[in-house]
Scaffold this motif. Structure first.
Motif, PDB file in Angstrom:
ATOM      1  N   ASP A  16     -68.028 -81.757  86.096  1.00  0.00           N
ATOM      2  CA  ASP A  16     -69.459 -81.809  85.813  1.00  0.00           C
ATOM      3  C   ASP A  16     -69.966 -83.211  86.136  1.00  0.00           C
ATOM      4  OD1 ASP A  16     -69.417 -79.194  84.833  1.00  0.00           O
ATOM      5  OD2 ASP A  16     -68.872 -79.874  82.827  1.00  0.00           O
ATOM      6  N   VAL A  17     -71.090 -83.275  86.847  1.00  0.00           N
ATOM      7  CA  VAL A  17     -71.663 -84.553  87.257  1.00  0.00           C
ATOM      8  C   VAL A  17     -73.158 -84.535  86.971  1.00  0.00           C
ATOM      9  CG1 VAL A  17     -72.000 -86.184  89.147  1.00  0.00           C
ATOM     10  CG2 VAL A  17     -69.952 -84.737  89.107  1.00  0.00           C
ATOM     11  N   ARG A  18     -73.642 -85.550  86.275  1.00  0.00           N
ATOM     12  CA  ARG A  18     -75.079 -85.702  86.042  1.00  0.00           C
ATOM     13  C   ARG A  18     -75.664 -86.550  87.167  1.00  0.00           C
ATOM     14  NH1 ARG A  18     -76.158 -86.254  79.536  1.00  0.00           N
ATOM     15  NH2 ARG A  18     -74.275 -85.198  78.825  1.00  0.00           N
ATOM     16  N   VAL A  19     -76.629 -85.999  87.863  1.00  0.00           N
ATOM     17  CA  VAL A  19     -77.212 -86.655  89.034  1.00  0.00           C
ATOM     18  C   VAL A  19     -78.645 -87.049  88.729  1.00  0.00           C
ATOM     19  CG1 VAL A  19     -77.730 -86.435  91.488  1.00  0.00           C
ATOM     20  CG2 VAL A  19     -75.746 -85.236  90.513  1.00  0.00           C
ATOM     21  N   GLY A  20     -79.045 -88.245  89.142  1.00  0.00           N
ATOM     22  CA  GLY A  20     -80.417 -88.672  88.914  1.00  0.00           C
ATOM     23  C   GLY A  20     -80.822 -89.778  89.866  1.00  0.00           C
ATOM     24  N   GLY A  21     -82.096 -90.055  89.898  1.00  0.00           N
ATOM     25  CA  GLY A  21     -82.615 -91.108  90.752  1.00  0.00           C
ATOM     26  C   GLY A  21     -83.079 -90.584  92.093  1.00  0.00           C
ATOM     27  N   GLY A  50     -66.063 -93.644  79.047  1.00  0.00           N
ATOM     28  CA  GLY A  50     -64.846 -93.945  78.305  1.00  0.00           C
ATOM     29  C   GLY A  50     -64.536 -92.912  77.241  1.00  0.00           C
ATOM     30  N   PHE A  51     -63.551 -93.243  76.392  1.00  0.00           N
ATOM     31  CA  PHE A  51     -63.108 -92.392  75.290  1.00  0.00           C
ATOM     32  C   PHE A  51     -63.837 -92.805  74.014  1.00  0.00           C
ATOM     33  CE2 PHE A  51     -60.463 -91.860  71.527  1.00  0.00           C
ATOM     34  CZ  PHE A  51     -60.055 -90.539  71.626  1.00  0.00           C
ATOM     35  N   PRO A  52     -64.216 -91.828  73.197  1.00  0.00           N
ATOM     36  CA  PRO A  52     -64.152 -90.369  73.342  1.00  0.00           C
ATOM     37  C   PRO A  52     -65.518 -89.819  73.734  1.00  0.00           C
ATOM     38  CG  PRO A  52     -64.524 -90.891  71.048  1.00  0.00           C
ATOM     39  CD  PRO A  52     -64.603 -92.197  71.824  1.00  0.00           C
ATOM     40  N   GLN A  53     -66.100 -90.406  74.745  1.00  0.00           N
ATOM     41  CA  GLN A  53     -67.481 -90.084  75.100  1.00  0.00           C
ATOM     42  C   GLN A  53     -67.532 -89.136  76.287  1.00  0.00           C
ATOM     43  OE1 GLN A  53     -68.219 -94.527  74.799  1.00  0.00           O
ATOM     44  NE2 GLN A  53     -70.163 -93.787  73.957  1.00  0.00           N
ATOM     45  N   HIS A  54     -68.594 -89.179  77.048  1.00  0.00           N
ATOM     46  CA  HIS A  54     -68.757 -88.368  78.248  1.00  0.00           C
ATOM     47  C   HIS A  54     -69.886 -88.995  79.043  1.00  0.00           C
ATOM     48  CE1 HIS A  54     -72.180 -86.749  76.048  1.00  0.00           C
ATOM     49  NE2 HIS A  54     -71.385 -86.223  75.124  1.00  0.00           N
ATOM     50  N   SER A  55     -70.317 -88.343  80.093  1.00  0.00           N
ATOM     51  CA  SER A  55     -71.329 -88.931  80.971  1.00  0.00           C
ATOM     52  C   SER A  55     -72.644 -89.235  80.264  1.00  0.00           C
ATOM     53  CB  SER A  55     -71.587 -88.006  82.155  1.00  0.00           C
ATOM     54  OG  SER A  55     -72.009 -86.722  81.714  1.00  0.00           O
ATOM     55  N   ASP A 110     -68.242 -86.515  84.399  1.00  0.00           N
ATOM     56  CA  ASP A 110     -67.377 -86.154  83.274  1.00  0.00           C
ATOM     57  C   ASP A 110     -65.961 -86.054  83.831  1.00  0.00           C
ATOM     58  OD1 ASP A 110     -69.229 -86.032  81.196  1.00  0.00           O
ATOM     59  OD2 ASP A 110     -69.789 -83.973  81.655  1.00  0.00           O
ATOM     60  N   GLN A 111     -65.122 -86.989  83.454  1.00  0.00           N
ATOM     61  CA  GLN A 111     -63.835 -87.138  84.105  1.00  0.00           C
ATOM     62  C   GLN A 111     -62.814 -86.085  83.655  1.00  0.00           C
ATOM     63  OE1 GLN A 111     -62.832 -91.390  85.225  1.00  0.00           O
ATOM     64  NE2 GLN A 111     -63.983 -91.746  83.333  1.00  0.00           N
ATOM     65  N   ARG A 112     -61.637 -86.179  84.254  1.00  0.00           N
ATOM     66  CA  ARG A 112     -60.530 -85.263  83.950  1.00  0.00           C
ATOM     67  C   ARG A 112     -60.291 -85.208  82.434  1.00  0.00           C
ATOM     68  NH1 ARG A 112     -55.066 -84.164  86.978  1.00  0.00           N
ATOM     69  NH2 ARG A 112     -56.484 -84.440  88.740  1.00  0.00           N
ATOM     70  N   GLY A 113     -60.214 -84.009  81.907  1.00  0.00           N
ATOM     71  CA  GLY A 113     -60.032 -83.822  80.473  1.00  0.00           C
ATOM     72  C   GLY A 113     -61.328 -83.658  79.725  1.00  0.00           C
ATOM     73  N   TYR A 114     -62.420 -84.150  80.286  1.00  0.00           N
ATOM     74  CA  TYR A 114     -63.728 -84.070  79.651  1.00  0.00           C
ATOM     75  C   TYR A 114     -64.559 -82.940  80.249  1.00  0.00           C
ATOM     76  CZ  TYR A 114     -62.489 -88.530  77.568  1.00  0.00           C
ATOM     77  OH  TYR A 114     -61.846 -89.524  76.855  1.00  0.00           O
ATOM     78  N   SER A 115     -64.489 -82.754  81.554  1.00  0.00           N
ATOM     79  CA  SER A 115     -65.088 -81.566  82.154  1.00  0.00           C
ATOM     80  C   SER A 115     -64.229 -80.362  81.773  1.00  0.00           C
ATOM     81  CB  SER A 115     -65.117 -81.692  83.684  1.00  0.00           C
ATOM     82  OG  SER A 115     -66.068 -82.632  84.114  1.00  0.00           O
ATOM     83  N   TYR A 165     -71.205 -87.073  70.822  1.00  0.00           N
ATOM     84  CA  TYR A 165     -69.883 -87.391  71.358  1.00  0.00           C
ATOM     85  C   TYR A 165     -68.769 -86.671  70.599  1.00  0.00           C
ATOM     86  CZ  TYR A 165     -72.337 -91.249  73.676  1.00  0.00           C
ATOM     87  OH  TYR A 165     -73.199 -92.004  74.428  1.00  0.00           O
ATOM     88  N   ALA A 166     -68.886 -86.604  69.295  1.00  0.00           N
ATOM     89  CA  ALA A 166     -67.803 -86.035  68.485  1.00  0.00           C
ATOM     90  C   ALA A 166     -67.713 -84.522  68.619  1.00  0.00           C
ATOM     91  CB  ALA A 166     -67.994 -86.422  67.016  1.00  0.00           C
TER      92      ALA A 166
END
Length: 276
Positions: free
Chosen positions: A11-16, A28-33, A54-59, A182-183
Motif C-alpha cells: 500500500d502506498v499513499r500518493v500525493g502532490g 518506522g515501528f510501530p507506525q505506518h505511512s 507501508d513497508q513489508r509487514g505493515y501492508s 497506530y496501535a
C-alpha cells in the motif's frame, strides 16, 4: 495505491503535483505511512510528489511469515522494487526510525536510485552498531530490543489489556486519536508479529556491513529521543561521503514526524532544494 512487487502487494499513499520531483517516505515501528500526514502538505506545496510506503509487514498484502524474510536486504529490495513499479529512476529518500535504517542502507547500496537522503531519528547502521557495542548509554537505551526479539512474549506484553503497552510506547505522538491510529492496526492478526520480525531478523553484522553513503544527506535527531543517544547520532558524519548536515531538534521526542512536522518538513526541503 497498491503496488505489486516481488510477489507482494504494498500500500502506498500518493500525493502532490504530478510531475513533481519524487520523494519516497519510509515509516518506522510501530507506525505506518500515516506518520507523514502532517509533513507532506508542506512538501506538496513546494511542488514535490510524495510516495509514502507501508513497508513489508505493515501492508497486509506483504506479510511473509519467516523471520528471515525481514532482513535488511529484503527491506531494501522492496523499496527499490516499488521505485521500479512507479517508474522512478531516482527519488529523494526520507526515512524515520526503522525506515531510516532502510534508507541509509538503500542509499549506500544503490546510490544511483537516491537523489538525496534525509534520515530521521535513527543513525547510520554502522554508527548504531558501533554504539551498541561500545557505548553503555546506548546499550541501556536499546535494552527494550531484547524483549522485542522474543516471539510470543513481546506480543503478549505489548497487546495485553487492550494494547496498553503499545499505547504507552506511543506516548508522544499526539492525542488518543493519533495513538489509536497506530496501535489499532497492530492488533490485527499477525500484524504485530510481522512488525516485530524486523527486530528478530536484525543482526549487528548486517548493520556494520552498511557502507558509506555517497549522496547528499541530512540526519535529523531530537535530544529527547529515549532510544537514540547523542554518541550514535553524532557518529553519522563519518559515514557520509557527500555534503552532510546534522539537524538537532531540542525538546522533541523520538516521534519527530508527529511532534515536529513543520521543522522536519523544513529540514527535508533544505536538503531537497539545490543551493541558490
Amino acid at each position: 495505491m497498491r503496488i505489486d512487487a516481488r510477489g507482494l502487494t504494498f500500500d502506498v499513499r500518493v500525493g502532490g503535483p504530478e510531475g513533481g520531483a519524487p520523494v519516497l517516505l519510509l515509516h518506522g515501528f510501530p507506525q505506518h505511512s500515516g506518520e507523514w500526514d502532517d509533513v507532506v502538505p508542506t512538501l506538496h506545496a513546494a511542488g514535490l510528489r510524495t510516495y509514502a510506503l507501508d513497508q513489508r509487514g505493515y501492508s497486509p498484502g506483504a506479510r511473509p511469515e519467516a523471520v528471515e524474510a525481514y532482513r535488511m536486504p529484503e527491506l531494501v529490495a522492496d523499496a527499490v522494487a516499488v521505485l521500479d513499479a512507479l517508474g522512478v529512476d531516482a527519488a529523494h529518500l526520507v526515512g524515520h526510525d526503522w525506515g531510516a535504517m532502510v534508507a541509509w542502507d538503500l542509499a549506500a547500496r544503490h546510490p544511483q536510485r537516491v537523489r538525496t537522503l534525509t534520515a530521521v531519528s535513527v543513525p547510520h547502521p554502522a554508527a548504531m552498531a558501533h554504539a551498541l557495542a561500545e557505548d553503555p548509554g546506548q546499550k541501556a537505551r536499546s535494552a527494550y530490543i531484547a524483549l522485542f526479539r522474543k516471539p510470543g512474549t513481546a506480543e503478549k506484553a505489548l497487546l495485553a489489556l487492550g494494547a496498553t503497552g503499545l499505547r504507552r510506547m506511543l506516548h508522544g505522538v499526539g492525542g488518543d486519536g493519533r495513538v489509536a491510529a497506530y496501535a489499532d492496526p497492530m492488533r490485527e492478526p499477525g500484524a504485530l508479529t510481522a512488525a516485530l520480525n524486523w527486530y528478530r531478523a536484525m543482526s549487528r553484522r548486517d548493520m556494520a556491513a552498511t557502507g558509506p553513503v555517497p549522496v547528499p544527506t541530512t540526519f535529523v535527531w531530537s535530544d529527547r529521543d529515549i532510544a537514540i543517544g547523542r554518541s550514535a547520532a553524532e557518529a553519522c558524519a563519518a559515514h557520509v561521503g557527500a555534503d552532510y548536515r546534522f539537524v538537532e531538534l531540542p525538546g522533541v521526542s523520538h516521534w519527530i514526524p508527529d511532534e515536529a512536522p513543520a521543522k522536519l518538513a523544513e529540514a527535508i526541503l533544505a536538503r531537497v532544494r539545490p543551493p541558490a
